[in-house]
Write an enzyme that holds these catalytic residues in place. Structure first.
Site, PDB file in Angstrom:
ATOM      1  N   ASP A  10      -9.317  16.180   3.200  1.00 22.39           N
ATOM      2  CA  ASP A  10     -10.729  15.819   3.154  1.00 22.39           C
ATOM      3  C   ASP A  10     -11.327  15.974   4.545  1.00 22.39           C
ATOM      4  O   ASP A  10     -10.797  15.437   5.526  1.00 22.39           O
ATOM      5  CB  ASP A  10     -10.885  14.376   2.671  1.00 22.39           C
ATOM      6  CG  ASP A  10     -12.314  14.044   2.290  1.00 22.39           C
ATOM      7  OD1 ASP A  10     -13.086  14.975   1.995  1.00 22.39           O
ATOM      8  OD2 ASP A  10     -12.660  12.852   2.276  1.00 22.39           O
ATOM      9  N   HIS A  50     -24.519  12.867   7.396  1.00 21.81           N
ATOM     10  CA  HIS A  50     -23.659  11.755   6.974  1.00 21.81           C
ATOM     11  C   HIS A  50     -22.906  11.176   8.174  1.00 21.81           C
ATOM     12  O   HIS A  50     -22.865   9.956   8.362  1.00 21.81           O
ATOM     13  CB  HIS A  50     -22.661  12.230   5.922  1.00 21.81           C
ATOM     14  CG  HIS A  50     -21.631  11.197   5.577  1.00 21.81           C
ATOM     15  ND1 HIS A  50     -21.931  10.045   4.883  1.00 21.81           N
ATOM     16  CD2 HIS A  50     -20.295  11.138   5.855  1.00 21.81           C
ATOM     17  CE1 HIS A  50     -20.838   9.324   4.743  1.00 21.81           C
ATOM     18  NE2 HIS A  50     -19.831   9.951   5.310  1.00 21.81           N
ATOM     19  N   GLU A 100     -18.560   8.776  -3.043  1.00 24.31           N
ATOM     20  CA  GLU A 100     -18.921   9.778  -2.046  1.00 24.31           C
ATOM     21  C   GLU A 100     -19.150  11.105  -2.754  1.00 24.31           C
ATOM     22  O   GLU A 100     -18.256  11.622  -3.437  1.00 24.31           O
ATOM     23  CB  GLU A 100     -17.823   9.940  -0.989  1.00 24.31           C
ATOM     24  CG  GLU A 100     -17.695   8.750  -0.066  1.00 24.31           C
ATOM     25  CD  GLU A 100     -16.751   8.997   1.103  1.00 24.31           C
ATOM     26  OE1 GLU A 100     -16.825   8.246   2.090  1.00 24.31           O
ATOM     27  OE2 GLU A 100     -15.938   9.938   1.026  1.00 24.31           O
ATOM     28  N   GLU A 152     -19.221  14.822  -2.873  1.00 26.48           N
ATOM     29  CA  GLU A 152     -18.598  15.900  -2.106  1.00 26.48           C
ATOM     30  C   GLU A 152     -18.477  17.152  -2.973  1.00 26.48           C
ATOM     31  O   GLU A 152     -18.669  17.123  -4.192  1.00 26.48           O
ATOM     32  CB  GLU A 152     -17.199  15.500  -1.621  1.00 26.48           C
ATOM     33  CG  GLU A 152     -17.164  14.208  -0.802  1.00 26.48           C
ATOM     34  CD  GLU A 152     -15.850  14.014  -0.059  1.00 26.48           C
ATOM     35  OE1 GLU A 152     -15.107  15.011   0.112  1.00 26.48           O
ATOM     36  OE2 GLU A 152     -15.566  12.872   0.330  1.00 26.48           O
ATOM     37  N   ASP A 207     -15.118  11.161  -3.986  1.00 28.09           N
ATOM     38  CA  ASP A 207     -14.001  10.584  -3.244  1.00 28.09           C
ATOM     39  C   ASP A 207     -14.268   9.088  -3.080  1.00 28.09           C
ATOM     40  O   ASP A 207     -14.842   8.641  -2.093  1.00 28.09           O
ATOM     41  CB  ASP A 207     -13.855  11.267  -1.884  1.00 28.09           C
ATOM     42  CG  ASP A 207     -12.525  10.968  -1.223  1.00 28.09           C
ATOM     43  OD1 ASP A 207     -11.557  10.667  -1.952  1.00 28.09           O
ATOM     44  OD2 ASP A 207     -12.439  11.044   0.011  1.00 28.09           O
ATOM     45  N   ARG A 251     -14.910   0.421   1.173  1.00 33.20           N
ATOM     46  CA  ARG A 251     -15.442   0.355   2.542  1.00 33.20           C
ATOM     47  C   ARG A 251     -14.860  -0.800   3.354  1.00 33.20           C
ATOM     48  O   ARG A 251     -14.622  -0.661   4.568  1.00 33.20           O
ATOM     49  CB  ARG A 251     -16.969   0.229   2.489  1.00 33.20           C
ATOM     50  CG  ARG A 251     -17.676   1.388   1.821  1.00 33.20           C
ATOM     51  CD  ARG A 251     -17.438   2.692   2.530  1.00 33.20           C
ATOM     52  NE  ARG A 251     -18.210   3.779   1.924  1.00 33.20           N
ATOM     53  CZ  ARG A 251     -18.105   5.055   2.276  1.00 33.20           C
ATOM     54  NH1 ARG A 251     -17.243   5.402   3.221  1.00 33.20           N
ATOM     55  NH2 ARG A 251     -18.832   5.975   1.693  1.00 33.20           N
ATOM     56  N   GLN A 300     -11.248   0.077   4.216  1.00 35.89           N
ATOM     57  CA  GLN A 300     -11.252   1.184   5.166  1.00 35.89           C
ATOM     58  C   GLN A 300     -11.655   0.732   6.568  1.00 35.89           C
ATOM     59  O   GLN A 300     -11.061   1.153   7.570  1.00 35.89           O
ATOM     60  CB  GLN A 300     -12.200   2.279   4.675  1.00 35.89           C
ATOM     61  CG  GLN A 300     -12.265   3.513   5.561  1.00 35.89           C
ATOM     62  CD  GLN A 300     -13.225   4.563   5.010  1.00 35.89           C
ATOM     63  OE1 GLN A 300     -13.764   4.409   3.924  1.00 35.89           O
ATOM     64  NE2 GLN A 300     -13.435   5.619   5.759  1.00 35.89           N
ATOM     65  N   LYS A 338      -8.955   4.910   0.744  1.00 34.33           N
ATOM     66  CA  LYS A 338      -9.335   6.183   0.127  1.00 34.33           C
ATOM     67  C   LYS A 338      -8.322   6.682  -0.897  1.00 34.33           C
ATOM     68  O   LYS A 338      -8.674   7.480  -1.773  1.00 34.33           O
ATOM     69  CB  LYS A 338      -9.477   7.257   1.218  1.00 34.33           C
ATOM     70  CG  LYS A 338     -10.439   6.916   2.328  1.00 34.33           C
ATOM     71  CD  LYS A 338     -11.877   7.004   1.868  1.00 34.33           C
ATOM     72  CE  LYS A 338     -12.316   8.432   1.733  1.00 34.33           C
ATOM     73  NZ  LYS A 338     -13.750   8.551   1.416  1.00 34.33           N
ATOM     74  N   THR A 392      -9.560   9.951  -6.395  1.00 37.53           N
ATOM     75  CA  THR A 392     -10.501  11.010  -6.050  1.00 37.53           C
ATOM     76  C   THR A 392     -10.768  11.804  -7.327  1.00 37.53           C
ATOM     77  O   THR A 392      -9.844  12.404  -7.886  1.00 37.53           O
ATOM     78  CB  THR A 392      -9.934  11.945  -4.969  1.00 37.53           C
ATOM     79  OG1 THR A 392      -9.661  11.183  -3.785  1.00 37.53           O
ATOM     80  CG2 THR A 392     -10.918  13.051  -4.639  1.00 37.53           C
ATOM     81  N   GLU A 403     -24.736   4.483   2.718  1.00 32.96           N
ATOM     82  CA  GLU A 403     -25.956   4.961   3.371  1.00 32.96           C
ATOM     83  C   GLU A 403     -27.204   4.528   2.612  1.00 32.96           C
ATOM     84  O   GLU A 403     -28.197   4.128   3.217  1.00 32.96           O
ATOM     85  CB  GLU A 403     -25.915   6.490   3.468  1.00 32.96           C
ATOM     86  CG  GLU A 403     -24.818   7.015   4.374  1.00 32.96           C
ATOM     87  CD  GLU A 403     -24.595   8.506   4.175  1.00 32.96           C
ATOM     88  OE1 GLU A 403     -25.158   9.292   4.966  1.00 32.96           O
ATOM     89  OE2 GLU A 403     -23.874   8.891   3.229  1.00 32.96           O
TER      90      GLU A 403
END
Length: 377
Positions: free
Chosen positions: A126, A133, A199, A201, A233, A237, A240, A253, A257, A323
């Site tokens: 990844d 971002h 996420e 992606e 993904d 938070r 992490q 993570k 996925t 975000e």
């Protein structure tokens, strides 16, 4: 135009023809198919119709349970297969159109199909290639003056992900558990993630690999990229944040996925090619692949590489709830009186995407998953 009826709004016109792996309730064997409209063409049934210079001696690859062998053959085989498929599915070609028995065995309704991972994924990497971002995350945690790390503009930052937990669209995702430190003044605690996020992606599959010790140059990287998928993904938070220093993401993570099941070939995407093929991206797929191998690392057919979260410059184009809610400080209005800062149990995330052509679209299908409660004995 195909002899099959395909709606103009379909993700899968004859211009697309993505590859995937499916089974049915009546036949649980995994097999390779191509999406056309709302149907799947079972390539194991029509493998004898691939009679070109490359595929005539490799028809057996369409009886495999994954796309790895086909991916490994390279661009000549991919282009030949696409040309054969477009010819066989065209309105003026009688081979399939007029053979009722062959057509009956060769086509499966997508509604009756069970989709699987398109490849056996040996390795998953990844990246972190969206400048907006990376800037947003940097501002949140380090401040505006130190938003981008010193290396970010000089190399595609990435980390090695967990291939075993890459799952196909429609698979539920269980809320992860782990160690967190919600209060800086108190010791860490163990429990279910409270700041679960998605996420947005894009991922791409490697075709032919490279020998250990022999890098793939940027000028040749396109020959090693088979096609693209949508990706979510999932991210914990709070887990992490506590764990990622100094070695990067781990349990925050590796729990899941999600990818879309249909791999859109690069040939199908050529009409939409621009100098940087992903909007809001700083580093391209070719740069990512070249950087991945510049030290001599070998990649293999079916390896999965991902863009990292893709965000634009405005809140409606942000690619994560971190975000969109700006680290949980701004509730996200979902309408009908519902709000979120992060994902709750029972929430389902559905991602879609397409490239719009003149009277047709090249779609990616769905990348979807529902959040289940944390595991309990």
């Amino acid at each position: 135009m195909s002899f099959l009826r395909v709606a103009e709004s379909s993700d899968f016109p004859i211009h697309n023809l993505p590859f995937g792996v499916f089974s049915t309730a009546s036949d649980p064997n995994h097999r390779i198919g191509v999406a056309i409209g709302d149907q799947i063409l079972d390539l194991s049934v029509v493998k004898h119709l691939f009679t070109g210079p490359v595929l005539s001696t490799n028809q057996h690859i369409f009886t495999q349970p994954t796309l790895n062998s086909f991916m490994s053959l390279g661009r000549d085989a991919w282009k030949e297969a696409r040309a054969d498929l477009q010819r066989l599915l065209s309105a003026n070609e009688p081979t399939l159109r007029d053979n009722k028995d062959l057509r009956k065995g060769a086509f499966v309704s997508q509604d009756s199909a069970i989709m699987h991972l398109p490849a056996e994924i040996g390795d998953y990497t990844d990246f972190y290639s969206s400048r907006q971002h990376a800037t947003n995350i940097g501002i949140m945690f380090r401040g505006k003056d130190n938003a981008l790390m010193p290396n970010w503009l000089h190399l595609p930052v990435g980390y090695h992900g967990r291939a075993s937990s890459v799952i196909v669209s429609g698979t539920n995702v269980r809320r992860p558990q782990g160690q967190m430190k919600p209060d800086d003044a108190k010791p860490p605690v163990f429990g279910a993630c409270k700041l679960l996020d998605f996420e947005l992606e894009m991922g791409f599959f490697v075709g032919p690999g490279n020998a250990l010790g022999e890098p793939i140059p940027v000028s040749q990287a396109h020959e090693h990229i088979f096609g693209m998928v949508l990706m979510n993904d999932w991210s914990a938070r709070d887990i992490q944040k506590w764990e990622y220093v100094p070695l990067g993401p781990f349990l925050g993570k590796s729990f899941g996925t999600t990818i879309s099941p249909w791999v859109i070939t690069m040939e199908a995407l050529i009409p939409f090619t621009v100098p940087n093929p992903l909007q809001n991206m700083y580093w391209t797929m070719k740069q990512q692949l070249a950087h991945h191998t510049v030290n001599g690392c070998n990649v293999r057919p079916g390896d999965l590489l991902a863009s990292g979260t893709i965000s634009g410059s405005s809140p409606e184009s942000f690619g994560s709830m971190l975000e969109m809610s700006w680290k949980g400080t701004k509730p996200i209005d979902l309408g009908s009186g519902h709000q979120r800062k992060f994902l709750q149990d029972g929430d389902e995330v559905i991602m879609t995407g397409f490239c719009q052509g003149n009277g047709y679209r090249i779609g990616f299908g769905e990348c979807a998953g529902k959040v289940l409660p944390a595991f309990q004995k």
